[in-house]
Design a protein around this motif. Structure first.
Motif, PDB file in Angstrom:
ATOM      1  N   ASN A 206       7.549  83.694  81.337  1.00 31.31           N
ATOM      2  CA  ASN A 206       8.195  83.736  80.043  1.00 31.31           C
ATOM      3  C   ASN A 206       7.942  82.542  78.555  1.00 31.31           C
ATOM      4  O   ASN A 206       8.164  81.870  78.952  1.00 31.31           O
ATOM      5  CB  ASN A 206       9.953  83.398  79.655  1.00 31.31           C
ATOM      6  CG  ASN A 206      10.319  83.868  78.409  1.00 31.31           C
ATOM      7  OD1 ASN A 206      10.040  83.967  77.443  1.00 31.31           O
ATOM      8  ND2 ASN A 206      11.858  84.186  78.618  1.00 31.31           N
TER       9      ASN A 206
ATOM     10  N   LYS B 279       9.181  79.671  74.334  1.00 32.75           N
ATOM     11  CA  LYS B 279       9.117  77.796  73.750  1.00 32.75           C
ATOM     12  C   LYS B 279       8.063  78.180  73.080  1.00 32.75           C
ATOM     13  O   LYS B 279       8.027  76.499  72.528  1.00 32.75           O
ATOM     14  CB  LYS B 279       9.801  77.948  74.595  1.00 32.75           C
ATOM     15  CG  LYS B 279       8.946  77.547  76.216  1.00 32.75           C
ATOM     16  CD  LYS B 279      10.062  76.569  77.170  1.00 32.75           C
ATOM     17  CE  LYS B 279       9.295  76.182  78.428  1.00 32.75           C
ATOM     18  NZ  LYS B 279      10.658  74.841  79.065  1.00 32.75           N
ATOM     19  N   TRP B 280       6.940  78.994  74.034  1.00 35.66           N
ATOM     20  CA  TRP B 280       5.213  78.182  73.609  1.00 35.66           C
ATOM     21  C   TRP B 280       4.427  79.558  72.017  1.00 35.66           C
ATOM     22  O   TRP B 280       3.961  78.935  72.040  1.00 35.66           O
ATOM     23  CB  TRP B 280       4.888  78.219  74.459  1.00 35.66           C
ATOM     24  CG  TRP B 280       4.663  77.449  75.657  1.00 35.66           C
ATOM     25  CD1 TRP B 280       4.683  75.526  75.124  1.00 35.66           C
ATOM     26  CD2 TRP B 280       5.496  77.644  76.868  1.00 35.66           C
ATOM     27  NE1 TRP B 280       4.960  75.522  76.462  1.00 35.66           N
ATOM     28  CE2 TRP B 280       5.119  75.692  77.514  1.00 35.66           C
ATOM     29  CE3 TRP B 280       5.317  78.746  77.858  1.00 35.66           C
ATOM     30  CZ2 TRP B 280       6.019  76.342  79.318  1.00 35.66           C
ATOM     31  CZ3 TRP B 280       6.126  78.394  79.136  1.00 35.66           C
ATOM     32  CH2 TRP B 280       6.325  77.176  79.161  1.00 35.66           C
TER      33      TRP B 280
ATOM     34  N   SER C 244       3.733  79.127  68.957  1.00 37.03           N
ATOM     35  CA  SER C 244       3.269  78.575  67.515  1.00 37.03           C
ATOM     36  C   SER C 244       2.398  79.818  66.679  1.00 37.03           C
ATOM     37  O   SER C 244       1.853  78.773  65.540  1.00 37.03           O
ATOM     38  CB  SER C 244       2.378  77.372  68.181  1.00 37.03           C
ATOM     39  OG  SER C 244       1.300  78.389  68.874  1.00 37.03           O
TER      40      SER C 244
END
Length: 217
Positions: free
Chosen positions: A23, A26-27, A29
């Motif tokens: 998953n 959360k990265w 950007s």
């Protein structure tokens, strides 16, 4: 009396080198919306994904573990996504079909410095971007030909906008007095002219959709 090299093999399952599902939420950007608003393109862990606003599948457009893609930008006609990739060794502009069917194509060549996020012209035929040399550029998406717009001796150029007819670029150019001034550039004849005096700090240029006014802060 000669040394001999001994090849030592230590058997290992190499768990850290295995491919795996992960998953990457959360990265994230970088992101941009499609013109219809039905999908978005996201950059996460060096890959580009398009995701639906409501119903549909998640698509990994690039799937290149050996390269990093960043700064995706969806074209106004909805057909293409532009981005920067270091697959060649330096960050170059690429485009890829937003439908996931048209393969990636490198647009620029010979880049020797760090480049910043590209911005489409409204006609989806040109891309503008700046770099660490404090230079602002535009290029033809089909030809890949680079044209230098301007260079500042006093700071990087990050704020710029296309006119609605795709013939002009407005940008904020840092000056010697630590103020920025608004400059207009014509893609037709390559001329640049300041439209603010430089005695105030002017930035954030933005054309109105009808092309009648240029707003700035």
């Amino acid at each position: 009396e000669k040394p001999q090299k001994i090849d030592v093999l230590v058997p290992d399952d190499k768990p850290g080198a295995r491919a795996e599902f992960r998953n990457v939420a959360k990265w994230i950007s970088g992101a941009d919306l499609s013109p219809s608003g039905k999908r978005a393109v996201l950059e996460a862990r060096g890959e580009l994904f398009t995701v639906p606003a409501e119903k549909g599948d998640v698509r990994n457009l690039t799937n290149t573990p050996g390269a990093r893609e960043r700064d995706p930008a969806w074209s106004p006609d909805g057909k293409w996504i532009a981005f920067l990739s270091d697959a060649s060794g330096e960050y170059e502009l690429h485009v890829i079909g937003s439908d996931g069917k048209t393969p990636d194509r490198q647009v620029t060549k010979g880049g020797g410095t760090f480049r910043y996020a590209p911005r489409w012209s409204p006609d989806s035929k040109r891309l503008a971007f700046s770099d660490k040399t404090r230079t602002l550029w535009w290029c033809g998406v089909e030809s890949g030909k680079l044209t230098r717009v301007d260079k500042s001796e006093y700071g990087e150029i990050h704020e710029f906008d296309w006119s609605g007819d795709s013939k002009w670029l407005a940008y904020a150019k840092p000056s010697a007095n630590n103020f920025s001034r608004i400059v207009l550039y014509s893609t037709a004849d390559g001329r640049a002219a300041p439209v603010s005096a430089g005695m105030t700090d002017d930035f954030g240029p933005s054309f109105d959709p009808d092309g009648r006014c240029l707003y700035f802060i």
